[in-house]
Design an enzyme around this catalytic site. Structure first.
Site, PDB file in Angstrom:
ATOM      1  CG  ASN A   1      48.422  81.930   5.050  1.00  0.00           C
ATOM      2  OD1 ASN A   1      49.448  81.357   6.467  1.00  0.00           O
ATOM      3  ND2 ASN A   1      48.523  80.779   4.262  1.00  0.00           N
TER       4      ASN A   1
ATOM      5  CG  HIS B   1      46.317  78.370   8.086  1.00  0.00           C
ATOM      6  ND1 HIS B   1      46.848  79.442   8.757  1.00  0.00           N
ATOM      7  CD2 HIS B   1      46.712  77.935   7.078  1.00  0.00           C
ATOM      8  CE1 HIS B   1      47.924  79.611   8.228  1.00  0.00           C
ATOM      9  NE2 HIS B   1      47.585  79.162   6.523  1.00  0.00           N
TER      10      HIS B   1
ATOM     11  CB  CYS C   1      49.646  76.577   8.174  1.00  0.00           C
ATOM     12  SG  CYS C   1      51.089  77.820   7.045  1.00  0.00           S
TER      13      CYS C   1
END
Length: 333
Positions: A284, A254, A112
């Site tokens: 996500n 993020h 990520c």
């Protein structure tokens, strides 16, 4: 005037298939209310059979090039945890499909945090005069590595890609990437992992375990580690840039979980309304998360020319990173 990498174009793409919370609730012990309350996610996009990560990356790259009115780049970097193949890297195939068959291209694997890592690499290539234009792409088909029976991961992740074209410019102009901070701690490798498929499994001398094919995450531990390291990294990069928290116009974190983004803003003392959010619509998307949020923020008018922007992320490895930039004047649509 000092040379810098300047954001010249942004593009985002998500596959057309939408999976709602209600659809997931039909096969998992969950509900729309449970997912929204704990993650902030209402839906996510997932790839159909036959669609690859490179397909997503190419589409996002084309959009970034079009947004910049550019016909190419002399370096392509793809951040991904879900490459088309273990070998070779996905970036050369993406570059070739974009008509860039004679340029260097490579992958970055920082989960990520991947886009921030790739942004640093691209920015450094520009400032070192290795490249004049760098296409930085974050692309993921995360749905392909999720355990369909694991509600703790299946409800969170989605697929998509986002891209930024960097060009050589000056630090003083809008769009300049000002500073980047990166960090890692390999002792936390098991917090976010896919155990199977690598040398560790192949040399273990035992039959592969089916469950090791899937992505696993220790959600509670990840939450606290993410908030701490994203906040600390943000403070570090703000100090190196010479900014105070009050100087930040937009936080683009993020898009891991709405509560993580809110907690990071709280740790920094930043009003929550300054955060750019699209997690409710895309979930996500790992390495694609930040560039997708940039594309959405620009399209929705949340990012305007001259805005002082803070990017921050935490991912598997464990890895983390933050960056500061001023937002350029880019065409929308």
């Amino acid at each position: 005037m000092s040379r810098a990498a300047v954001v010249a174009g942004v593009g985002g793409y998500v596959p057309p298939r939408v999976v709602t919370n209600d659809e997931l609730a039909q096969r998992l012990d969950t509900s729309d209310t449970w997912i929204r309350t704990r993650t902030g996610i209402a839906q996510r996009h997932v790839v159909d059979a036959g669609t690859t990560t490179s397909d997503l990356a190419v589409e996002a790259g084309l959009r970034a090039l079009k947004n910049a009115s550019a016909d190419g780049a002399d370096l392509v970097i793809v951040a991904t945890t879900t490459p088309d193949r273990p070998c070779p890297a996905t970036a050369p195939a993406v570059a070739a499909r974009l008509g860039l068959t004679d340029v260097p291209a490579y992958d970055v694997a920082a989960v990520c945090s991947g886009f921030v890592y790739a942004l640093q690499a691209g920015s450094a290539a520009v400032t070192a005069r290795f490249a004049e234009r760098v296409l930085v792409i974050g692309a993921e088909s995360f749905s392909t590595i999720l355990d369909p029976a694991d509600r703790t991961t299946s409800v969170i992740f989605g697929d998509g890609a986002g891209a930024v074209l960097l060009r050589a410019g000056e630090r003083e102009e809008p769009g300049a990437v000002l500073d980047v901070h990166l960090g890692s701690d390999g002792s936390m490798a098991d917090l976010i992992t896919v155990r199977g498929g690598g040398v560790e499994e192949r040399t273990r001398g035992a039959e592969p375990r089916p469950e090791d094919r899937y992505f696993r995450m220790d959600g509670k531990s990840v939450f606290f580690a993410a908030v701490r390291h994203m906040a600390e990294s943000s403070r570090t990069v703000l100090a190196s840039t010479g900014w105070e928290v009050a100087d930040i116009d937009r936080l683009v974190g993020h898009q891991a979980n709405i509560r993580i983004i809110q907690a990071v803003a709280d740790q920094l003392g930043l009003p929550p309304e300054r955060a750019v959010l699209n997690i409710d619509r895309v979930g996500n998307t790992s390495a694609a998360s930040i560039p997708l949020a940039l594309a959405d923020g620009m399209a929705n008018g949340l990012l305007t020319a001259g805005d002082r922007v803070l990017l921050t992320a935490f991912g598997g490895g464990a890895t983390w990173g933050s960056a500061t930039l001023t937002w350029p004047d880019l065409p929308v649509g």
